[in-house]
Design a protein around this motif. Sequence first.
Motif, mmCIF file in Angstrom:
data_model
loop_
_atom_site.group_PDB
_atom_site.id
_atom_site.type_symbol
_atom_site.label_atom_id
_atom_site.label_comp_id
_atom_site.label_asym_id
_atom_site.label_seq_id
_atom_site.Cartn_x
_atom_site.Cartn_y
_atom_site.Cartn_z
ATOM 1 N N GLY A 151 0.846 -0.719 0.371
ATOM 2 C CA GLY A 151 -0.337 0.245 0.099
ATOM 3 C C GLY A 151 0.786 1.317 0.055
ATOM 4 O O GLY A 151 1.726 0.975 0.563
ATOM 5 N N PHE A 152 0.311 2.026 -1.200
ATOM 6 C CA PHE A 152 1.158 3.162 -0.541
ATOM 7 C C PHE A 152 0.405 4.435 0.023
ATOM 8 O O PHE A 152 -0.728 4.657 -0.485
ATOM 9 N N VAL A 153 1.118 4.572 1.198
ATOM 10 C CA VAL A 153 0.463 5.286 2.119
ATOM 11 C C VAL A 153 0.745 6.909 2.418
ATOM 12 O O VAL A 153 2.085 7.254 2.589
ATOM 13 N N PHE A 205 -5.445 1.129 3.187
ATOM 14 C CA PHE A 205 -4.534 -0.146 3.558
ATOM 15 C C PHE A 205 -5.463 -0.273 4.694
ATOM 16 O O PHE A 205 -4.586 -2.001 4.544
ATOM 17 N N VAL A 206 -5.700 -0.307 5.672
ATOM 18 C CA VAL A 206 -6.079 -0.819 7.196
ATOM 19 C C VAL A 206 -7.127 -1.876 6.366
ATOM 20 O O VAL A 206 -6.983 -3.079 7.022
ATOM 21 N N THR A 207 -8.140 -1.709 5.824
ATOM 22 C CA THR A 207 -9.351 -2.604 5.431
ATOM 23 C C THR A 207 -8.910 -3.376 4.582
ATOM 24 O O THR A 207 -9.092 -5.143 4.703
ATOM 25 N N PHE A 208 -7.962 -2.980 3.676
ATOM 26 C CA PHE A 208 -7.924 -4.262 2.603
ATOM 27 C C PHE A 208 -6.476 -5.377 3.226
ATOM 28 O O PHE A 208 -6.927 -6.938 3.736
ATOM 29 N N TYR A 209 -5.808 -4.556 4.723
ATOM 30 C CA TYR A 209 -5.314 -5.564 5.092
ATOM 31 C C TYR A 209 -6.041 -6.518 6.160
ATOM 32 O O TYR A 209 -5.643 -7.617 6.455
ATOM 33 N N HIS A 210 -7.120 -6.233 6.631
ATOM 34 C CA HIS A 210 -8.279 -6.599 7.676
ATOM 35 C C HIS A 210 -9.119 -7.989 6.625
ATOM 36 O O HIS A 210 -9.113 -9.187 7.149
ATOM 37 N N ILE A 211 -9.377 -7.730 5.080
ATOM 38 C CA ILE A 211 -10.024 -8.102 4.467
ATOM 39 C C ILE A 211 -8.845 -9.443 4.198
ATOM 40 O O ILE A 211 -9.436 -11.275 4.220
ATOM 41 N N LYS A 234 0.595 -11.172 4.025
ATOM 42 C CA LYS A 234 2.147 -10.448 3.888
ATOM 43 C C LYS A 234 1.225 -9.083 3.481
ATOM 44 O O LYS A 234 0.617 -9.311 2.733
ATOM 45 N N SER A 235 1.832 -8.211 4.370
ATOM 46 C CA SER A 235 1.746 -6.824 3.860
ATOM 47 C C SER A 235 2.249 -5.636 4.184
ATOM 48 O O SER A 235 3.987 -6.013 5.275
ATOM 49 N N LEU A 236 2.557 -4.606 3.008
ATOM 50 C CA LEU A 236 3.855 -3.446 3.813
ATOM 51 C C LEU A 236 3.122 -2.223 2.951
ATOM 52 O O LEU A 236 2.969 -1.504 1.798
ATOM 53 N N ALA A 237 3.492 -1.354 4.627
ATOM 54 C CA ALA A 237 3.050 -0.429 4.118
ATOM 55 C C ALA A 237 4.118 0.915 3.463
ATOM 56 O O ALA A 237 5.485 0.306 4.461
ATOM 57 N N LEU A 238 4.102 0.988 3.004
ATOM 58 C CA LEU A 238 4.884 2.319 2.104
ATOM 59 C C LEU A 238 4.726 3.457 2.267
ATOM 60 O O LEU A 238 3.521 4.197 1.028
ATOM 61 N N VAL A 239 4.683 4.089 3.157
ATOM 62 C CA VAL A 239 4.555 5.522 3.801
ATOM 63 C C VAL A 239 5.092 6.476 3.465
ATOM 64 O O VAL A 239 6.261 6.562 3.779
ATOM 65 N N THR A 257 -0.945 5.161 13.003
ATOM 66 C CA THR A 257 -1.304 4.244 12.542
ATOM 67 C C THR A 257 -2.188 3.343 11.762
ATOM 68 O O THR A 257 -2.237 2.719 12.498
ATOM 69 N N VAL A 258 -0.858 2.655 10.735
ATOM 70 C CA VAL A 258 -1.278 1.878 10.482
ATOM 71 C C VAL A 258 -0.396 0.709 12.019
ATOM 72 O O VAL A 258 -0.912 -0.495 11.524
ATOM 73 N N LYS A 259 0.506 1.329 12.240
ATOM 74 C CA LYS A 259 1.462 0.294 13.131
ATOM 75 C C LYS A 259 0.100 -0.081 14.352
ATOM 76 O O LYS A 259 0.417 -1.358 14.810
ATOM 77 N N GLU A 260 -1.016 0.372 14.969
ATOM 78 C CA GLU A 260 -1.455 0.576 15.817
ATOM 79 C C GLU A 260 -3.083 -0.288 15.322
ATOM 80 O O GLU A 260 -4.040 -0.916 16.367
ATOM 81 N N ASN A 261 -2.717 -0.349 14.055
ATOM 82 C CA ASN A 261 -3.937 -1.106 13.661
ATOM 83 C C ASN A 261 -4.104 -2.214 12.518
ATOM 84 O O ASN A 261 -5.349 -2.943 11.761
ATOM 85 N N THR A 262 -2.712 -2.290 12.602
ATOM 86 C CA THR A 262 -2.036 -3.730 11.032
ATOM 87 C C THR A 262 -0.998 -4.169 12.465
ATOM 88 O O THR A 262 -0.514 -4.020 13.241
ATOM 89 N N GLY A 263 -0.633 -5.003 11.811
ATOM 90 C CA GLY A 263 0.773 -5.650 11.844
ATOM 91 C C GLY A 263 1.625 -6.154 10.664
ATOM 92 O O GLY A 263 2.646 -6.468 10.303
ATOM 93 N N ALA A 264 1.203 -5.131 10.262
ATOM 94 C CA ALA A 264 1.751 -5.308 8.499
ATOM 95 C C ALA A 264 3.759 -4.489 9.040
ATOM 96 O O ALA A 264 3.247 -3.504 10.157
ATOM 97 N N ASP A 265 4.356 -4.461 8.297
ATOM 98 C CA ASP A 265 5.585 -4.032 8.238
ATOM 99 C C ASP A 265 5.907 -2.838 7.302
ATOM 100 O O ASP A 265 4.420 -2.454 6.837
ATOM 101 N N ILE A 266 6.056 -1.466 7.642
ATOM 102 C CA ILE A 266 6.306 -0.521 7.288
ATOM 103 C C ILE A 266 7.711 -0.256 7.115
ATOM 104 O O ILE A 266 8.886 -0.232 7.641
ATOM 105 N N THR A 267 7.514 0.898 5.993
ATOM 106 C CA THR A 267 8.628 1.420 5.570
ATOM 107 C C THR A 267 8.328 2.702 4.827
ATOM 108 O O THR A 267 7.567 3.397 4.498
#
Length: 169
Positions: free
Chosen positions: A79-81, A90-96, A100-105, A119-129
């Motif tokens: 996800g491009f965030v 991103f959070v919605t797609f992640y939960h559905i 394996k997920s990566l948020a590109l913030v 916000t992404v960290k609090e609502n998902t278990g996705a990797d974040i860069t």
Amino acid sequence: MKKAIILLGCPESPSQTPLAVYAAYKLTGMGYQVSVASTPSAKKLVEVSDPEEHYVQNKIDIESCLDGLNQGDYDFLLGFVAKDAAVSYFVTFYHILQTKSLALVFHRDREKMEYFENTVKENTGADITSARAYHNPTPLRVRLDRALEKMEKSDKGNQENKKDKTEDS
């Protein structure tokens, strides 16, 4: 074949479209069939950037995609965030998808970028860069490359562990 989905929201940042095409190129090289789910304006920019569909063959309206989305449809979510709406998507797609997920913030303003990260960290278990980026895509491209390389190494390690366990049985 493994399937990846890239989420693109509002294309306000000039960095987003070239990075999306680049990400599709990288993921294709990693063996993924890539789809891009985006807003109509982001879709038009991707079409202009890749007119012969060398890197992005599958383009989907983000709202239409969401309506029919199910767990297991994709093996990887990127996800491009860069806006509040992108965080929500991103959070919605992640939960559905529960994959394996990566948020590109990214954002030009450090405080907003940190808010999106948190916000992404609090609502998902996705990797974040993340990186401060707007016009220059290089800082974000470097971080994306590192994240994908780490993911690829992890996937290879997991495959080797499965192979070893199978041989031991």
